[in-house]
Every structure is written in C-alpha cells, then in structure tokens.
Design an enzyme around this catalytic site. Structure first.
Site, PDB file in Angstrom:
ATOM      1  N   LYS A 104     -37.213 -26.663  44.134  1.00  0.00           N
ATOM      2  CA  LYS A 104     -36.689 -26.906  42.786  1.00  0.00           C
ATOM      3  C   LYS A 104     -35.195 -26.658  42.820  1.00  0.00           C
ATOM      4  O   LYS A 104     -34.705 -25.895  43.660  1.00  0.00           O
ATOM      5  CB  LYS A 104     -37.340 -25.960  41.770  1.00  0.00           C
ATOM      6  CG  LYS A 104     -37.322 -26.488  40.354  1.00  0.00           C
ATOM      7  CD  LYS A 104     -38.420 -27.507  40.141  1.00  0.00           C
ATOM      8  CE  LYS A 104     -38.405 -28.096  38.748  1.00  0.00           C
ATOM      9  NZ  LYS A 104     -39.633 -28.876  38.483  1.00  0.00           N
TER      10      LYS A 104
HETATM   11  P1  NAD Z   1     -36.996 -32.939  28.827  1.00  0.00           P
HETATM   12  O1  NAD Z   1     -35.642 -32.381  28.990  1.00  0.00           O
HETATM   13  O2  NAD Z   1     -37.162 -34.424  28.861  1.00  0.00           O
HETATM   14  O3  NAD Z   1     -37.643 -32.412  27.462  1.00  0.00           O
HETATM   15  C1  NAD Z   1     -37.768 -31.064  27.121  1.00  0.00           C
HETATM   16  C2  NAD Z   1     -38.228 -31.016  25.662  1.00  0.00           C
HETATM   17  O4  NAD Z   1     -38.495 -29.668  25.293  1.00  0.00           O
HETATM   18  C3  NAD Z   1     -37.183 -31.524  24.664  1.00  0.00           C
HETATM   19  O5  NAD Z   1     -37.828 -32.256  23.657  1.00  0.00           O
HETATM   20  C4  NAD Z   1     -36.612 -30.233  24.088  1.00  0.00           C
HETATM   21  O6  NAD Z   1     -36.054 -30.431  22.796  1.00  0.00           O
HETATM   22  C5  NAD Z   1     -37.860 -29.394  24.062  1.00  0.00           C
HETATM   23  N1  NAD Z   1     -37.645 -27.960  23.936  1.00  0.00           N
HETATM   24  C6  NAD Z   1     -36.798 -27.164  24.618  1.00  0.00           C
HETATM   25  N2  NAD Z   1     -36.908 -25.903  24.189  1.00  0.00           N
HETATM   26  C7  NAD Z   1     -37.861 -25.904  23.225  1.00  0.00           C
HETATM   27  C8  NAD Z   1     -38.435 -24.914  22.391  1.00  0.00           C
HETATM   28  N3  NAD Z   1     -38.041 -23.637  22.483  1.00  0.00           N
HETATM   29  N4  NAD Z   1     -39.395 -25.285  21.499  1.00  0.00           N
HETATM   30  C9  NAD Z   1     -39.785 -26.559  21.415  1.00  0.00           C
HETATM   31  N5  NAD Z   1     -39.289 -27.531  22.170  1.00  0.00           N
HETATM   32  C10 NAD Z   1     -38.338 -27.217  23.060  1.00  0.00           C
HETATM   33  O7  NAD Z   1     -37.905 -32.268  29.949  1.00  0.00           O
HETATM   34  P2  NAD Z   1     -39.274 -32.796  30.565  1.00  0.00           P
HETATM   35  O8  NAD Z   1     -38.953 -33.530  31.813  1.00  0.00           O
HETATM   36  O9  NAD Z   1     -40.101 -33.425  29.507  1.00  0.00           O
HETATM   37  O10 NAD Z   1     -39.953 -31.416  31.024  1.00  0.00           O
HETATM   38  C11 NAD Z   1     -40.744 -30.616  30.144  1.00  0.00           C
HETATM   39  C12 NAD Z   1     -41.617 -29.677  30.962  1.00  0.00           C
HETATM   40  O11 NAD Z   1     -42.435 -30.447  31.843  1.00  0.00           O
HETATM   41  C13 NAD Z   1     -40.861 -28.707  31.869  1.00  0.00           C
HETATM   42  O12 NAD Z   1     -41.608 -27.516  31.981  1.00  0.00           O
HETATM   43  C14 NAD Z   1     -40.851 -29.424  33.218  1.00  0.00           C
HETATM   44  O13 NAD Z   1     -40.672 -28.549  34.311  1.00  0.00           O
HETATM   45  C15 NAD Z   1     -42.239 -30.032  33.185  1.00  0.00           C
HETATM   46  N6  NAD Z   1     -42.443 -31.155  34.099  1.00  0.00           N
HETATM   47  C16 NAD Z   1     -41.671 -32.268  34.047  1.00  0.00           C
HETATM   48  C17 NAD Z   1     -41.927 -33.342  34.885  1.00  0.00           C
HETATM   49  C18 NAD Z   1     -41.151 -34.631  34.835  1.00  0.00           C
HETATM   50  O14 NAD Z   1     -41.544 -35.579  35.515  1.00  0.00           O
HETATM   51  N7  NAD Z   1     -40.109 -34.753  34.042  1.00  0.00           N
HETATM   52  C19 NAD Z   1     -42.971 -33.253  35.822  1.00  0.00           C
HETATM   53  C20 NAD Z   1     -43.768 -32.099  35.849  1.00  0.00           C
HETATM   54  C21 NAD Z   1     -43.489 -31.076  34.966  1.00  0.00           C
END
Ligand code: NAD
Length: 414
Positions: A104
């Site tokens: 990561k």
């Molecule tokens: P992103 O940046 O696209 O979205 C994050 C979202 O979370 C946003 O809508 C933001 O406003 C919201 N957020 C942040 N803090 C918050 C809070 N305190 N309360 C409510 N909402 C809040 O990120 P993403 O890629 O969607 O990732 C989200 C999660 O999924 C993370 O844990 C990431 O590690 C995990 N993840 C992502 C992927 C991927 O392919 N992008 C794959 C596996 C896991």
C-alpha cells in the site's frame, strides 16, 4: 482507547494465527511488513511557493508474487495506516488466489485543497520517489481513497518517461485509453454487490426485502449502492464526508446522482432527510455497507447497530471489539479481505491484459469477476460453517495458510 489500524490488523492476524495453530516463527515473519519506504519530497505550488509532502510505500509480503495495493491521498495517512492496508492486501490477494503479494502507499495530503496542476506535480514526484520499489514485476499500485484513473495515468506516464517506452503494466486502475481494463472502475462495488447478494441468499432474504445503508459515496460506496439498487434492494441511507441522508421508503439512486453530479455530495438531497453519521451506521436497515475509512464501527457504535448483515466494502472499518459485539448480536459480517476484493481481482485482469497486450470484452471481465467472488465466498462460507467460526476467521485462515505455505516452500534465504 481506540486502536490504530495497524494494531487492528495485527490483532486480527494474531487471533487468526492462534485459532489456526500457526507456527511461532511463521507468526513472527508474517506479522511485520517486509519493506517500508518513507519519502519527503518538494512540490512547486501554483503560486510559486514550494511545499514538502510526506509519502509512503510499504510492501507487507511479496512471497506469492509482485506487491499489489493502492495509493491513498488523505490528510490522515501515516505509516501505521499504510502498514495495516498493506497487510490486508497480502491476505486479500492470497484469499482470492491471485499471484500477488500485498502493498500500500499514500501521501499525507488533502487532494481537495490542491489544483489539478499541483496534484499532477505531486503525483509525478511521488511516483519518481517510490520508483525504486515500483515496476510491472515488482510492485504494481492502484487507486484508493483520494486517487482515481487520472492519478494512475500520471503515474504510468512518469514511470514510462523514465524508461523511454510505455509501461502500462506498472499500475492498474488506469483510463482504458492507456491500457486500463473495462470494468475496473466498477469492479470493487460490483464485487461488494455480488457478495452481499450471496450473504442475503444464505440468510434466506430476497434482495427486494433488503434495506441497505451505505457509508461513503466515493468509487466503492456509490457503485455498491447503484448495483445493489439494480439488484432490487432498497437503499435507505447514504453518506459522505459532508453529511448523511435517510429515506425509509428508499432513495431513487438515479435521481440522487443528478444532485450528486451538481453538488459533489449526497448531503442536501431533497428526496431524503438529513441525519448524522452515527444515525446512518445505527439506522433501521437490514444491511450496512461501510465504504469510507477504517475504524468507523467502534464498540460504542456497534452496540447500537441494527443491521443484521455488515458488508465491509472499506478496508478495516470494524474494530476487533466491535467485531465481537456484532457477532454476539448474531450479525453476519462479510470481512473486507473478501467483500472488497473485486478491485484487486480486476486489477489482476488489467495487469494480465497489459502484459499480453491483448484486451478482453467487458462481459468476460464481469463474468470472471463474478466467478472468483462467488467461489471465494462459497469457500469462506463453507469453512466458517465447518469450523463454526466467523467469516473473518475463516477468510483469514485460508489466506494466511496460503502465504505461510508459500513461505515454507520457498525457504528462508540465504
Ligand atoms: P474514495 O476517495 O473514492 O471515496 C471515499 C468516500 O468516503 C467519499 O465519498 C468520502 O466523502 C467518504 N468519507 C470519507 N470520510 C468519511 C466519513 N467520516 N464519513 C462518511 N463518509 C466519509 O475512496 P474509495 O476508493 O471509494 O475507497 C473507500 C474504501 O474502500 C477505502 O477503505 C478503500 O481502502 C477501500 N477500497 C477501495 C478500492 C478501490 O478500488 N478504490 C478497492 C478495495 C477497497
């Protein structure tokens, strides 16, 4: 006291290792990251000043193949968080049976405060700083919180410039114009929707009888909500960093998307009522999908959670204490290393397509993703039933075993 993400990751590993009876020296090898890189680097801002940013790249384990894991841009990024996320990646890739290790990366920055130009410069310099780790056969990053396909394109271009030729396989989650895969953008949410449907079927609940609340409306949260809505579930609650909304009759996602496109947030949507983040997590629904950040379901929140199914779309959203509380209430929890693995699975497909310079149809990609998610869910579910343990413990047992076996068979160098 609240545990850090790294303490949570190590505790989850320790508990699984104990239950599996894992050899002591193997525990010592697997409970720490293999390599950690910290970089401090300057970026020229649009107003001519220079700011120094801190970034990380951690490779937890590369025994089963090249390191794989996303890049996060967020003000709260720190070494311990990156370590935790890298360890979870090792288990995720092993559980899914794809030939990668776990890694990561991240930069301590609020991307919303930077212009596109500044973000591009930051990304290119960060890519250069961590290029000692990164490569198509050594370490392949991907998007995570605060980064997207454009970030991946800048990263790929920077590494390609260093080498003098295009290097698409150095990163995944790229735009399709430069070797990205069809279906990658939706892959994590698609996998979340698949395992949610599987878990509902196991509980004997029809999708049309399921009410769902999703925390976070970024890449993962928004696609999960959209696809669950298409499967017939009623989406009753949504949130992002700016606020949370609720409508017990169901939120029309297509209509909400119009509001989201113009406002950049779900908050303020006229078709639902404003609630707090805690009310979202503890609202009256059948399925809760945390899709934002770590440590959202703490013991305090878990006591009030009413959902009967929690699907961890985010990495590490549940603390071990909360895990116990939810288990005690009879709440089924699909763990992160299974629930959100769709992203890394299609990243794997993207990497394979880039290396072969042969691109697949989207229907094939989605069908293969569905197959891998379904197979992994069934294997984990089968073991959890057989051992009378949680889905998390069963998933860890399968994943940690695979990494341990690979470590044993390779032997200790020199
Ligand atoms: P992103 O940046 O696209 O979205 C994050 C979202 O979370 C946003 O809508 C933001 O406003 C919201 N957020 C942040 N803090 C918050 C809070 N305190 N309360 C409510 N909402 C809040 O990120 P993403 O890629 O969607 O990732 C989200 C999660 O999924 C993370 O844990 C990431 O590690 C995990 N993840 C992502 C992927 C991927 O392919 N992008 C794959 C596996 C896991």
């Amino acid at each position: 006291m609240e545990l850090t993400a790294w303490q949570v990751a190590q505790q989850q590993f320790d508990e699984a290792a104990e239950e599996m009876g894992l050899d002591q020296s193997m525990r010592e090898v697997l409970r720490v990251p293999q390599r950690e890189l910290i970089v401090n680097f300057p970026v020229r801002m649009d107003n001519g000043t220079v700011r120094v940013f801190t970034g990380y790249r951690v490779q937890h384990n590369i025994t089963r193949g090249p390191a794989k894991g996303g890049l996060r841009y967020h003000p709260a990024v720190n070494l311990d968080e990156v370590r935790a996320l890298s360890m979870w990646m090792s288990w995720k890739t092993a559980l899914m049976g794809i030939p990668f290790g776990g890694a990561k990366g991240g930069v301590v920055v609020d991307p919303g405060e930077l212009t596109q130009n500044e973000l591009e410069h930051l990304t290119r310099r960060y890519a250069t700083e961590i290029s000692v780790f990164v490569g198509p056969h050594s370490d392949i990053p991907a998007p995570d919180v605060g980064t997207n396909a454009q970030t991946m394109a800048w990263f790929m271009d920077t590494l390609s410039m260093h080498h003098g030729y295009s290097m698409p396989a150095v990163i995944t989650g790229k735009p399709v114009q430069v070797g990205g895969s069809l279906g990658r953008l939706e892959a994590t949410g698609r996998g979340v929707a698949t395992v949610t449907a599987k878990a509902l079927a196991r509980m004997g609940v029809e999708p049309s009888d399921a009410t769902v609340a999703v925390q976070g409306f970024g890449n993962v949260g928004s696609i999960s909500a959209m696809l669950l809505h298409r499967k017939g579930c009623r989406i009753v609650g949504l949130s992002d960093v700016k606020g949370a909304i609720w409508n017990a009759d169901g939120i029309d996602i297509d209509d909400l998307m119009k509001h989201f496109s113009s406002q950049g947030t779900v908050a303020g949507y006229a078709g639902a009522q404003a609630i707090t983040n805690r009310e979202l997590l503890t609202g009256d629904c059948l399925v809760l999908v945390p899709a934002a950040l770590e440590n959202q379901l703490t013991a305090d929140v878990a006591n009030d959670v009413r959902a009967r199914l929690v699907v961890e779309a985010a990495n590490g959203p549940t603390t071990p204490e909360a895990d116990e509380i939810l288990r005690g209430k009879g709440c089924v929890l699909v763990p992160d290393i299974l629930a959100n693995a769709g992203g890394v699975v299609v990243s794997y497909f993207e990497w394979v397509q880039d290396l072969q310079a042969f691109f697949w149809e989207e229907t094939d990609i989605n069908a293969r993703l569905e197959l891998l998610m379904t197979r992994a869910f069934d294997t984990v579910e089968g073991l959890s039933t057989e051992r009378k343990t949680t889905l998390r413990r069963a998933a860890y047992s399968i994943a940690v075993n695979k990494v341990a076996e690979a470590t044993l068979v390779r032997g200790i160098y020199p």
